[in-house]
Write a protein that holds these residues in place. Structure first.
Motif, PDB file in Angstrom:
ATOM      1  N   GLU A 214     -40.234  50.297  69.484  1.00 24.15           N
ATOM      2  CA  GLU A 214     -39.653  51.364  68.668  1.00 24.15           C
ATOM      3  C   GLU A 214     -38.569  50.811  67.746  1.00 24.15           C
ATOM      4  O   GLU A 214     -38.475  51.201  66.580  1.00 24.15           O
ATOM      5  N   ARG A 215     -37.777  49.883  68.233  1.00 24.72           N
ATOM      6  CA  ARG A 215     -36.732  49.287  67.397  1.00 24.72           C
ATOM      7  C   ARG A 215     -37.338  48.438  66.276  1.00 24.72           C
ATOM      8  O   ARG A 215     -36.823  48.428  65.151  1.00 24.72           O
ATOM      9  N   CYS A 216     -38.437  47.749  66.581  1.00 24.43           N
ATOM     10  CA  CYS A 216     -39.134  46.988  65.539  1.00 24.43           C
ATOM     11  C   CYS A 216     -39.674  47.929  64.462  1.00 24.43           C
ATOM     12  O   CYS A 216     -39.617  47.616  63.261  1.00 24.43           O
ATOM     13  N   SER A 217     -40.187  49.080  64.891  1.00 23.50           N
ATOM     14  CA  SER A 217     -40.659  50.086  63.936  1.00 23.50           C
ATOM     15  C   SER A 217     -39.518  50.523  63.021  1.00 23.50           C
ATOM     16  O   SER A 217     -39.680  50.629  61.801  1.00 23.50           O
ATOM     17  N   GLY A 218     -38.362  50.792  63.627  1.00 21.46           N
ATOM     18  CA  GLY A 218     -37.209  51.220  62.849  1.00 21.46           C
ATOM     19  C   GLY A 218     -36.751  50.163  61.869  1.00 21.46           C
ATOM     20  O   GLY A 218     -36.398  50.468  60.719  1.00 21.46           O
ATOM     21  N   LEU A 219     -36.766  48.903  62.298  1.00 18.59           N
ATOM     22  CA  LEU A 219     -36.351  47.811  61.406  1.00 18.59           C
ATOM     23  C   LEU A 219     -37.298  47.684  60.231  1.00 18.59           C
ATOM     24  O   LEU A 219     -36.871  47.464  59.089  1.00 18.59           O
ATOM     25  N   LEU A 220     -38.613  47.841  60.496  1.00 17.53           N
ATOM     26  CA  LEU A 220     -39.587  47.790  59.406  1.00 17.53           C
ATOM     27  C   LEU A 220     -39.337  48.911  58.404  1.00 17.53           C
ATOM     28  O   LEU A 220     -39.294  48.672  57.182  1.00 17.53           O
ATOM     29  N   LEU A 221     -39.139  50.132  58.907  1.00 18.01           N
ATOM     30  CA  LEU A 221     -38.891  51.262  58.017  1.00 18.01           C
ATOM     31  C   LEU A 221     -37.612  51.068  57.216  1.00 18.01           C
ATOM     32  O   LEU A 221     -37.572  51.328  56.008  1.00 18.01           O
ATOM     33  N   TRP A 222     -36.555  50.627  57.873  1.00 14.86           N
ATOM     34  CA  TRP A 222     -35.273  50.439  57.186  1.00 14.86           C
ATOM     35  C   TRP A 222     -35.410  49.400  56.071  1.00 14.86           C
ATOM     36  O   TRP A 222     -34.879  49.577  54.973  1.00 14.86           O
ATOM     37  N   THR A 223     -36.157  48.335  56.338  1.00 11.80           N
ATOM     38  CA  THR A 223     -36.353  47.281  55.337  1.00 11.80           C
ATOM     39  C   THR A 223     -37.163  47.791  54.156  1.00 11.80           C
ATOM     40  O   THR A 223     -36.827  47.517  52.997  1.00 11.80           O
ATOM     41  N   VAL A 224     -38.222  48.549  54.440  1.00  9.40           N
ATOM     42  CA  VAL A 224     -39.033  49.119  53.363  1.00  9.40           C
ATOM     43  C   VAL A 224     -38.188  50.056  52.505  1.00  9.40           C
ATOM     44  O   VAL A 224     -38.249  50.023  51.267  1.00  9.40           O
ATOM     45  N   GLY A 225     -37.377  50.903  53.150  1.00  9.86           N
ATOM     46  CA  GLY A 225     -36.505  51.801  52.402  1.00  9.86           C
ATOM     47  C   GLY A 225     -35.531  51.055  51.522  1.00  9.86           C
ATOM     48  O   GLY A 225     -35.291  51.435  50.367  1.00  9.86           O
ATOM     49  N   LEU A 226     -34.950  49.980  52.052  1.00 13.84           N
ATOM     50  CA  LEU A 226     -34.002  49.177  51.269  1.00 13.84           C
ATOM     51  C   LEU A 226     -34.693  48.549  50.064  1.00 13.84           C
ATOM     52  O   LEU A 226     -34.131  48.522  48.951  1.00 13.84           O
ATOM     53  N   LEU A 227     -35.910  48.035  50.258  1.00 15.76           N
ATOM     54  CA  LEU A 227     -36.657  47.449  49.144  1.00 15.76           C
ATOM     55  C   LEU A 227     -36.961  48.498  48.079  1.00 15.76           C
ATOM     56  O   LEU A 227     -36.916  48.211  46.874  1.00 15.76           O
ATOM     57  N   MET A 228     -37.255  49.734  48.506  1.00 14.99           N
ATOM     58  CA  MET A 228     -37.537  50.802  47.549  1.00 14.99           C
ATOM     59  C   MET A 228     -36.286  51.169  46.754  1.00 14.99           C
ATOM     60  O   MET A 228     -36.340  51.355  45.536  1.00 14.99           O
ATOM     61  N   ILE A 229     -35.144  51.266  47.435  1.00 15.03           N
ATOM     62  CA  ILE A 229     -33.897  51.657  46.778  1.00 15.03           C
ATOM     63  C   ILE A 229     -33.445  50.615  45.761  1.00 15.03           C
ATOM     64  O   ILE A 229     -32.998  50.941  44.652  1.00 15.03           O
ATOM     65  N   THR A 230     -33.562  49.351  46.125  1.00 14.46           N
ATOM     66  CA  THR A 230     -33.062  48.266  45.270  1.00 14.46           C
ATOM     67  C   THR A 230     -34.068  47.806  44.230  1.00 14.46           C
ATOM     68  O   THR A 230     -33.758  46.951  43.390  1.00 14.46           O
ATOM     69  N   GLY A 231     -35.284  48.360  44.283  1.00 15.60           N
ATOM     70  CA  GLY A 231     -36.312  47.941  43.335  1.00 15.60           C
ATOM     71  C   GLY A 231     -36.927  46.599  43.653  1.00 15.60           C
ATOM     72  O   GLY A 231     -37.647  46.020  42.820  1.00 15.60           O
ATOM     73  N   GLN A 232     -36.670  46.089  44.844  1.00 10.76           N
ATOM     74  CA  GLN A 232     -37.148  44.759  45.197  1.00 10.76           C
ATOM     75  C   GLN A 232     -38.597  44.763  45.690  1.00 10.76           C
ATOM     76  O   GLN A 232     -39.186  43.692  45.862  1.00 10.76           O
ATOM     77  N   PHE A 233     -39.166  45.939  45.902  1.00 16.39           N
ATOM     78  CA  PHE A 233     -40.556  45.968  46.357  1.00 16.39           C
ATOM     79  C   PHE A 233     -41.474  45.410  45.276  1.00 16.39           C
ATOM     80  O   PHE A 233     -42.364  44.603  45.544  1.00 16.39           O
ATOM     81  N   THR A 234     -41.249  45.823  44.031  1.00 16.30           N
ATOM     82  CA  THR A 234     -42.024  45.283  42.916  1.00 16.30           C
ATOM     83  C   THR A 234     -41.719  43.808  42.721  1.00 16.30           C
ATOM     84  O   THR A 234     -42.616  43.000  42.457  1.00 16.30           O
ATOM     85  N   ALA A 235     -40.427  43.449  42.847  1.00 10.69           N
ATOM     86  CA  ALA A 235     -40.045  42.044  42.708  1.00 10.69           C
ATOM     87  C   ALA A 235     -40.725  41.183  43.769  1.00 10.69           C
ATOM     88  O   ALA A 235     -41.133  40.045  43.506  1.00 10.69           O
TER      89      ALA A 235
END
Length: 251
Positions: A214-235
């Motif tokens: 469950e904690r690994c799931s949360g870390l994955l979600l938090w990282t994806v959210g951060l990438l979306m906010i900072t625009g780094q997903f496209t980068a």
């Protein structure tokens, strides 16, 4: 110079990978994994002990599991279509839309990591389906009900993938993401149905380490959210193409 059309296809790969992992993590969630054996047995019209001991029972369960996965995939594909269509309508406000979606995904991630708990996400809203065990049609109906009824439980991870689908702004690409998510969630059901006697030890290990999962799931979600906010997903997609040029030929 890279072909733009090919790049648009290749940039989907990181999101598809995340969608696949998210589907598997949904399967491993505390309100899904523990009920898998009895749920499969019920759909196949057999007992758990029969599923463990006889190949004939496992074949019945595998057929039921296939229709069950088809049912839940139907709902997720419709959700992907709707989310990406909405993202397309909001294309002019795409930056704000991506930012808000990223914040929501990070909140879901914090819930899973244990920073705080969101009460309604810990509850299940199951749909009563009546006596549907032992038939392919009944398994399909249960798949539909599962996709709807377990939404509060699957919500954080499913919400992240719906957010990604919506930010794609393209119906086909968004629907593909939800198809991959459905594959990640549904394939483990098929594996358990086909190889149940060999999977019991693995499932027992997963149950014992549920908190870590469950904690690994949360870390994955938090990282994806951060990438979306900072625009780094496209980068990140650009980086992948520069690092592995062969990805440009995918699709």
């Amino acid at each position: 110079m890279l072909d733009t059309t090919l790049f648009l296809d290749a940039t989907l790969l990181p999101a598809m990978f995340i969608a696949m992992v998210a589907g598997v993590l949904s399967f491993l969630s505390p309100c899904v994994l523990p009920i898998v054996p009895p749920y499969l047995a019920y759909m196949g019209g057999v007992s758990v002990s029969e599923m463990d001991e006889t190949a004939g029972a496992r074949r019945k369960v595998l057929l039921a599991a296939a229709f069950f996965v088809l049912g839940l995939s139907t709902i997720f594909l419709l959700l992907g279509f709707a989310a990406s269509a909405m993202g397309r309508m909001l294309l002019q406000a795409q930056d704000w839309f991506v930012f808000i979606a990223g914040v929501v995904v990070m909140i879901f991630g914090a819930h899973f990591v244990g920073v705080f708990r969101i009460g309604f996400l810990d509850r299940e809203a199951r749909v009563e389906t009546g006596d549907r065990g032992g038939s392919a049609f009944g398994a399909y109906v249960l798949g539909l009900a599962f996709a709807f009824g377990w939404t509060p439980c699957l919500g954080p991870i499913l919400g992240a993938i719906l957010g990604l689908a919506a930010t794609e702004g393209d119906v086909a690409r968004g629907t593909i993401l939800l198809a991959v998510y459905a594959l990640g969630l549904g394939l483990p059901f098929l594996l358990v149905a086909a190889f149940f006697p060999h999977m019991k030890g693995v499932m027992g290990w997963m149950k014992r380490h549920m908190e870590r999962i469950e904690r690994c799931s949360g870390l994955l979600l938090w990282t994806v959210g951060l990438l979306m906010i900072t625009g780094q997903f496209t980068a990140f997609s650009f980086w992948l193409l520069e690092r592995f040029p062969a990805l440009a030929t995918v699709g």
